[in-house]
Scaffold this motif. Structure first.
Motif, PDB file in Angstrom:
ATOM      1  N   ALA A  39       0.842  -1.193   0.000  1.00  0.00           N
ATOM      2  CA  ALA A  39       0.000   0.000   0.000  1.00  0.00           C
ATOM      3  C   ALA A  39       0.876   1.241   0.000  1.00  0.00           C
ATOM      4  O   ALA A  39       1.863   1.336   0.737  1.00  0.00           O
ATOM      5  CB  ALA A  39      -0.914  -0.009   1.221  1.00  0.00           C
ATOM      6  N   HIS A  40       0.504   2.179  -0.825  1.00  0.00           N
ATOM      7  CA  HIS A  40       1.203   3.451  -0.970  1.00  0.00           C
ATOM      8  C   HIS A  40       0.119   4.480  -1.261  1.00  0.00           C
ATOM      9  O   HIS A  40      -0.932   4.138  -1.816  1.00  0.00           O
ATOM     10  CB  HIS A  40       2.205   3.357  -2.131  1.00  0.00           C
ATOM     11  N   GLY A 121       2.116   2.051   3.624  1.00  0.00           N
ATOM     12  CA  GLY A 121       3.180   1.350   4.323  1.00  0.00           C
ATOM     13  C   GLY A 121       2.879  -0.109   4.588  1.00  0.00           C
ATOM     14  O   GLY A 121       3.796  -0.898   4.852  1.00  0.00           O
ATOM     15  N   ASP A 122       1.597  -0.488   4.533  1.00  0.00           N
ATOM     16  CA  ASP A 122       1.244  -1.897   4.730  1.00  0.00           C
ATOM     17  C   ASP A 122       1.612  -2.720   3.499  1.00  0.00           C
ATOM     18  O   ASP A 122       1.591  -2.233   2.366  1.00  0.00           O
ATOM     19  CB  ASP A 122      -0.269  -2.056   4.960  1.00  0.00           C
ATOM     20  N   THR A 123       1.958  -3.963   3.734  1.00  0.00           N
ATOM     21  CA  THR A 123       1.989  -4.959   2.668  1.00  0.00           C
ATOM     22  C   THR A 123       0.824  -5.911   2.896  1.00  0.00           C
ATOM     23  O   THR A 123       0.332  -6.039   4.016  1.00  0.00           O
ATOM     24  CB  THR A 123       3.312  -5.745   2.650  1.00  0.00           C
ATOM     25  N   GLN A 156       1.485  -7.138   7.097  1.00  0.00           N
ATOM     26  CA  GLN A 156       2.826  -7.618   7.447  1.00  0.00           C
ATOM     27  C   GLN A 156       2.923  -8.095   8.888  1.00  0.00           C
ATOM     28  O   GLN A 156       3.873  -8.801   9.247  1.00  0.00           O
ATOM     29  CB  GLN A 156       3.850  -6.516   7.186  1.00  0.00           C
ATOM     30  N   ASN A 157       1.951  -7.739   9.716  1.00  0.00           N
ATOM     31  CA  ASN A 157       1.934  -8.173  11.120  1.00  0.00           C
ATOM     32  C   ASN A 157       1.038  -9.385  11.341  1.00  0.00           C
ATOM     33  O   ASN A 157       0.700  -9.698  12.479  1.00  0.00           O
ATOM     34  CB  ASN A 157       1.464  -7.015  12.006  1.00  0.00           C
ATOM     35  N   ALA A 158       0.638 -10.033  10.250  1.00  0.00           N
ATOM     36  CA  ALA A 158      -0.243 -11.205  10.296  1.00  0.00           C
ATOM     37  C   ALA A 158      -1.636 -10.856  10.809  1.00  0.00           C
ATOM     38  O   ALA A 158      -2.365 -11.735  11.277  1.00  0.00           O
ATOM     39  CB  ALA A 158       0.364 -12.349  11.127  1.00  0.00           C
TER      40      ALA A 158
END
Length: 417
Positions: A39-40, A121-123, A156-158
């Motif tokens: 995400a951007h 910033g999230d994937t 990314q933090n599950a």
């Protein structure tokens, strides 16, 4: 490369149906990337604008700072556009994917459960698998196989952000072509028709920063209308540019296409010039669409899912949360068709301590057909109960996500060492 006539004859094979049934209940890491892997601000904006949504909560980097979200967030169905390949153990040979070579498939409905926002910033990583397999006779295509597939997307933090269930219909191309069930005259719009649509566009309003309080909503309240279309090839191109794909992102010709043709030969079918091109071109190539039994090119069902979510998010305002959305894609949306999307509040209630409202939604084309009946549930802010609380992820699902992310990180570390 296998011979087209022998292996890609467009019929459903018994061994593929049996293999699909074996996969039910098994879930694997998704190793393919979408157009965006993270995400951007640009990817969130481009996806929203790709289906016609200019909500600054999704499209403006600064606007969200003054909302309950404290920053920009993604449109609800952003999982369609973002996926970073997830490492996982190889599939056992007995659980390989069924080939369904040369068999056409299309989306006939989706169900979304939305747990938390996606932020810059999230994937996003995905694991998916089959929930059910059903055989059915279709008026459109004869023998069909209906597969219900579940896609779980986590950051990314599950942390699980969404669960999407997609109903895919696999249909025999030759049977669909020979039956010619759908005979539709191309839509032609007069100046008066376009003026009426412009009138709807001009009157559309977004709730935005003004809270829609739970206490102020009543059963029977109307949503919309908003207008979409008339559908053009440009709309399809822009939707893809916004991030939606599932085609391997490569040109139809050249080195990358050559590699893809070696990998997924059945996805490429020769065009009128004898050049292998993607079977997905039914969405912009009317001549090819006619070869699979449709009268002309048509949209993606998930594009209409985005239209439905656009109606809801415009209505609910910045402080609310779309909990669930479920649609049925009952008719094709052909080039030149337009839709008027509306909704109605059918109930308000307390669910797990959250004030929520239930909605019925529809998208009606110029023929008077509701092509995408849908439902949605929205959590609203309340004067009595306070701000919206995000839903809890079921424990078993959260544990499954954590295990797969842990294995992804182990394999990633091993590859680096």
């Amino acid at each position: 490369m296998a011979d087209d006539a022998a292996d890609h004859d467009g019929t459903i094979k018994e061994e593929d149906v049996a293999q699909a049934r074996k996969l039910c209940g098994h879930y694997f890491a998704e190793k393919n990337a979408e157009l965006y892997t993270g995400a951007h601000p640009d990817s969130l904006r481009n996806f929203a604008r790709g289906y016609g949504d200019d909500n600054p909560l999704y499209t403006d980097e600064d606007y969200g700072a003054n909302t309950v979200w404290k920053g920009q967030i993604a449109p609800p169905l952003i999982g369609l556009a973002i996926n970073r390949p997830m490492l996982g153990d190889p599939r056992p040979a007995e659980l390989r994917r069924p080939a369904f070579r040369g068999v056409h498939n299309f989306v006939s409905g989706t169900e979304w459960e939305l747990y938390r926002p996606v932020r810059p910033g999230d994937t996003l990583h995905t694991f998916q698998g089959y929930e059910s397999v059903e055989e059915k006779e279709s008026e459109f295509a004869g023998r069909t196989v209906i597969i219900r597939r579940r896609h779980v997307r986590m950051n990314q933090n599950a942390e699980v952000v969404s669960v999407a269930r997609v109903i895919l219909i696999h249909a025999e191309r030759k049977a669909a072509r020979s039956r010619r069930k759908y005979v539709v005259e191309p839509a032609v719009h007069s100046a008066e028709d376009l003026a009426r649509l412009d009138g709807i566009y001009a009157a559309e309003r977004r709730r935005g920063a003004v809270p829609r309080w739970f206490e102020d909503v009543s059963a029977g309240d109307a949503l919309g209308p908003i207008a979409k279309g008339p559908l053009t090839t440009t709309d399809i191109i822009v939707f893809h540019a916004g991030g939606y794909g599932f085609t391997p992102f490569a040109p139809a010709t050249g080195r990358l296409a050559y590699r893809n043709r070696r990998r997924i030969a059945s996805f490429y079918v020769k065009n009128a010039q004898g050049v292998p091109d993607v079977a997905q071109r039914v969405h912009w190539d009317s001549a090819w669409a006619q070869q699979v039994g449709a009268p002309m090119a048509y949209d993606y069902g998930v594009m209409r899912d985005c239209w439905l979510s656009h109606l809801v998010t415009d209505w609910m305002g910045d402080d609310a949360w779309l909990l669930r959305q479920s649609s049925e894609i009952r008719k094709f949306n052909y080039m030149g068709d337009h839709h008027v999307v509306t909704g109605t509040v059918v109930a308000k209630r307390i669910e797990d301590g959250r004030p929520v409202v239930d909605l019925e939604l529809s998208g009606v084309n110029q023929r008077g057909e509701n092509t995408c009946p849908a439902t949605a549930t929205v959590a609203l802010p309340s004067r009595e109960h306070g701000d919206v609380r995000l839903p809890e992820v079921p424990g078993e699902l959260a544990g499954q996500a954590a295990r797969l992310m842990r294995r992804h990180n182990e394999l990633r570390a091993a590859a680096r060492s």
